[in-house]
Design a protein around this motif. Structure first.
Motif, PDB file in Angstrom:
ATOM      1  N   HIS A   1       0.813  -1.216   0.000  1.00 55.75           N
ATOM      2  CA  HIS A   1       0.000   0.000   0.000  1.00 55.75           C
ATOM      3  C   HIS A   1       0.850   1.271   0.000  1.00 55.75           C
ATOM      4  CE1 HIS A   1      -2.924  -3.018   1.487  1.00 55.75           C
ATOM      5  NE2 HIS A   1      -3.812  -2.260   0.886  1.00 55.75           N
ATOM      6  N   GLY A   2       2.143   1.108   0.286  1.00 59.98           N
ATOM      7  CA  GLY A   2       3.051   2.254   0.230  1.00 59.98           C
ATOM      8  C   GLY A   2       2.929   3.231   1.378  1.00 59.98           C
ATOM      9  N   PHE A   3       2.626   2.738   2.583  1.00 54.69           N
ATOM     10  CA  PHE A   3       2.597   3.649   3.726  1.00 54.69           C
ATOM     11  C   PHE A   3       2.939   2.892   5.004  1.00 54.69           C
ATOM     12  CE2 PHE A   3      -1.709   1.922   3.924  1.00 54.69           C
ATOM     13  CZ  PHE A   3      -1.910   1.756   5.295  1.00 54.69           C
ATOM     14  N   GLY A   4       3.246   3.663   6.054  1.00 54.76           N
ATOM     15  CA  GLY A   4       3.576   3.075   7.349  1.00 54.76           C
ATOM     16  C   GLY A   4       3.612   4.143   8.414  1.00 54.76           C
ATOM     17  N   PHE A   5       4.227   3.816   9.550  1.00 54.57           N
ATOM     18  CA  PHE A   5       4.274   4.738  10.681  1.00 54.57           C
ATOM     19  C   PHE A   5       5.670   4.770  11.296  1.00 54.57           C
ATOM     20  CE2 PHE A   5      -0.172   3.732  10.239  1.00 54.57           C
ATOM     21  CZ  PHE A   5      -0.799   4.947  10.489  1.00 54.57           C
ATOM     22  N   ILE A   6       6.070   5.993  11.696  1.00 50.85           N
ATOM     23  CA  ILE A   6       7.368   6.219  12.314  1.00 50.85           C
ATOM     24  C   ILE A   6       7.166   6.432  13.819  1.00 50.85           C
ATOM     25  CG2 ILE A   6       9.393   7.730  12.435  1.00 50.85           C
ATOM     26  CD1 ILE A   6       8.715   8.600   9.554  1.00 50.85           C
ATOM     27  N   GLN A   7       8.026   5.778  14.637  1.00 53.87           N
ATOM     28  CA  GLN A   7       8.039   6.052  16.076  1.00 53.87           C
ATOM     29  C   GLN A   7       9.136   7.081  16.351  1.00 53.87           C
ATOM     30  OE1 GLN A   7       9.693   3.095  18.922  1.00 53.87           O
ATOM     31  NE2 GLN A   7       7.686   3.173  19.897  1.00 53.87           N
ATOM     32  N   PRO A   8       8.768   8.343  16.649  1.00 55.29           N
ATOM     33  CA  PRO A   8       9.778   9.390  16.845  1.00 55.29           C
ATOM     34  C   PRO A   8      10.704   9.097  18.019  1.00 55.29           C
ATOM     35  CG  PRO A   8       7.589  10.342  16.549  1.00 55.29           C
ATOM     36  CD  PRO A   8       7.395   8.864  16.760  1.00 55.29           C
ATOM     37  N   ASP A   9      11.946   9.542  17.918  1.00 54.05           N
ATOM     38  CA  ASP A   9      12.927   9.344  18.982  1.00 54.05           C
ATOM     39  C   ASP A   9      12.524  10.056  20.270  1.00 54.05           C
ATOM     40  OD1 ASP A   9      14.454   7.717  17.460  1.00 54.05           O
ATOM     41  OD2 ASP A   9      16.057   9.151  17.072  1.00 54.05           O
ATOM     42  N   ASP A  10      11.765  11.146  20.149  1.00 55.58           N
ATOM     43  CA  ASP A  10      11.395  11.911  21.348  1.00 55.58           C
ATOM     44  C   ASP A  10      10.213  11.309  22.097  1.00 55.58           C
ATOM     45  OD1 ASP A  10       9.257  12.494  19.718  1.00 55.58           O
ATOM     46  OD2 ASP A  10       9.714  14.619  19.507  1.00 55.58           O
ATOM     47  N   GLY A  11       9.699  10.156  21.631  1.00 55.24           N
ATOM     48  CA  GLY A  11       8.613   9.487  22.320  1.00 55.24           C
ATOM     49  C   GLY A  11       7.227  10.029  22.044  1.00 55.24           C
ATOM     50  N   SER A  12       7.110  10.969  21.118  1.00 49.20           N
ATOM     51  CA  SER A  12       5.810  11.541  20.790  1.00 49.20           C
ATOM     52  C   SER A  12       4.989  10.561  19.950  1.00 49.20           C
ATOM     53  CB  SER A  12       5.977  12.863  20.042  1.00 49.20           C
ATOM     54  OG  SER A  12       6.738  12.695  18.858  1.00 49.20           O
ATOM     55  N   GLN A  13       3.792  10.982  19.552  1.00 48.38           N
ATOM     56  CA  GLN A  13       2.871  10.114  18.823  1.00 48.38           C
ATOM     57  C   GLN A  13       3.452   9.664  17.479  1.00 48.38           C
ATOM     58  OE1 GLN A  13      -0.946  11.906  18.297  1.00 48.38           O
ATOM     59  NE2 GLN A  13      -1.891  10.103  17.377  1.00 48.38           N
TER      60      GLN A  13
ATOM     61  N   HIS B   1       3.962   8.228   3.967  1.00 44.54           N
ATOM     62  CA  HIS B   1       3.587   7.655   2.676  1.00 44.54           C
ATOM     63  C   HIS B   1       4.823   7.591   1.798  1.00 44.54           C
ATOM     64  CE1 HIS B   1       1.555   7.254  -1.275  1.00 44.54           C
ATOM     65  NE2 HIS B   1       0.651   6.618  -0.564  1.00 44.54           N
ATOM     66  N   ILE B   2       4.822   6.658   0.872  1.00 45.66           N
ATOM     67  CA  ILE B   2       5.983   6.474   0.006  1.00 45.66           C
ATOM     68  C   ILE B   2       6.312   7.742  -0.774  1.00 45.66           C
ATOM     69  CG2 ILE B   2       4.604   5.580  -1.920  1.00 45.66           C
ATOM     70  CD1 ILE B   2       8.117   4.397  -0.822  1.00 45.66           C
ATOM     71  N   THR B   3       5.285   8.567  -1.060  1.00 45.08           N
ATOM     72  CA  THR B   3       5.524   9.822  -1.780  1.00 45.08           C
ATOM     73  C   THR B   3       6.231  10.852  -0.913  1.00 45.08           C
ATOM     74  OG1 THR B   3       3.305  10.599  -1.158  1.00 45.08           O
ATOM     75  CG2 THR B   3       3.540   9.492  -3.294  1.00 45.08           C
ATOM     76  N   GLY B   4       6.315  10.586   0.393  1.00 45.61           N
ATOM     77  CA  GLY B   4       7.009  11.506   1.288  1.00 45.61           C
ATOM     78  C   GLY B   4       8.509  11.328   1.301  1.00 45.61           C
ATOM     79  N   PHE B   5       9.006  10.329   0.557  1.00 45.99           N
ATOM     80  CA  PHE B   5      10.443  10.078   0.506  1.00 45.99           C
ATOM     81  C   PHE B   5      11.127  10.882  -0.592  1.00 45.99           C
ATOM     82  CE2 PHE B   5       9.549   6.241   2.964  1.00 45.99           C
ATOM     83  CZ  PHE B   5      10.660   6.196   3.789  1.00 45.99           C
ATOM     84  N   LYS B   6      12.371  11.236  -0.313  1.00 47.19           N
ATOM     85  CA  LYS B   6      13.243  11.722  -1.374  1.00 47.19           C
ATOM     86  C   LYS B   6      13.686  10.503  -2.181  1.00 47.19           C
ATOM     87  CE  LYS B   6      15.168  15.233   1.741  1.00 47.19           C
ATOM     88  NZ  LYS B   6      16.404  15.697   2.406  1.00 47.19           N
ATOM     89  N   ASP B   7      14.423  10.739  -3.240  1.00 45.83           N
ATOM     90  CA  ASP B   7      14.924   9.624  -4.049  1.00 45.83           C
ATOM     91  C   ASP B   7      15.960   8.838  -3.263  1.00 45.83           C
ATOM     92  OD1 ASP B   7      13.407  10.164  -6.323  1.00 45.83           O
ATOM     93  OD2 ASP B   7      14.810  11.703  -6.971  1.00 45.83           O
TER      94      ASP B   7
END
Length: 222
Positions: free
Chosen positions: A17-29, A34-40
């Motif tokens: 589906h080309g998406f997922g979730f990041i767990q921030p280092d600062d412990g926030s939500q 989305h895959i379109t959020g990546f640079k090359d």
């Protein structure tokens, strides 16, 4: 104003589906990505990757990652010198971990051997490697649970195992698995436990158990 750069670990990723979730280092939500959020980049993202990203608001007002890149994976347009530096840093870190572990285990190891020879009590000599192995496995399991979005191990359980002698295994797990190493509140408790162990053996070996006798003397008077 220059956009703020954030960092976190990719804990869920649905490649079809080309998406997922990041767990921030600062412990926030957790942050949507989305895959379109990546640079090359040279490859697809994978669970466990460390992501550098900026935040933007979607049409519904929710925050999502943008201008993202995978740490250690260079852009298609980066110079060829960058990977060499990244590999060099990885090699240096892998070489320093055994040395750091050896230095941290020196006092507990010598103290446990001395205790076994002078009192016939081998418990610390057995407890340290056994509890370190157990604690390392708990860290690995907790990271796996985080990546799969399952219920996590309680931090108090991990700290108890560290206190019972598994703090050396916890240190190796933090460095090798990159787990619990960036949460400040957790690190404070961890290093307090580690320092207590080191001070105990330092007193046992070099100060004639003065601090131990003082503590138990105060406790008995109380």
């Amino acid at each position: 104003m220059k956009p703020t750069l954030h960092k976190g670990q990719l804990i869920r990723w649905k490649d079809d589906h080309g998406f997922g979730f990041i767990q921030p280092d600062d412990g926030s939500q957790d942050v949507f990505l989305h895959i379109t959020g990546f640079k090359d980049v040279n490859r697809r993202p994978q669970v466990g990757d460390f992501i550098c990203y900026q935040l933007t608001a979607s049409k519904d007002g929710k925050l999502r990652a943008c201008n993202a890149s995978i740490e250690g994976v260079t852009s298609k347009f980066s110079s060829s010198a960058a990977p060499k530096k990244s590999v060099s840093r990885t090699v240096d870190k892998s070489l320093s971990l055994p040395l750091q572990t050896l230095l941290l285990s020196l006092l507990p190891g010598l103290g446990s051997i001395h205790l076994a020879l002078t009192t016939g009590n081998p418990i610390p000599l057995i407890l340290y490697p056994v509890m370190s192995l157990i604690t390392f496995r708990l860290y690995a399991d907790d990271k796996s649970r985080a990546q799969q979005g399952r219920w996590r191990r309680q931090e108090n359980t991990l700290h108890l195992c560290e206190f019972m002698g598994g703090w050396l295994g916890a240190f190796v797990a933090q460095e090798k698995l990159r787990h619990k190493s960036s949460k400040v509140s957790y690190q404070v408790v961890f290093w307090v436990i580690a320092i207590l162990h080191i001070v105990f053996w330092l007193d046992w070996l070099f100060f004639g158990k003065a601090l131990i006798n003082l503590f138990f003397g105060i406790a008995s008077r109380g």
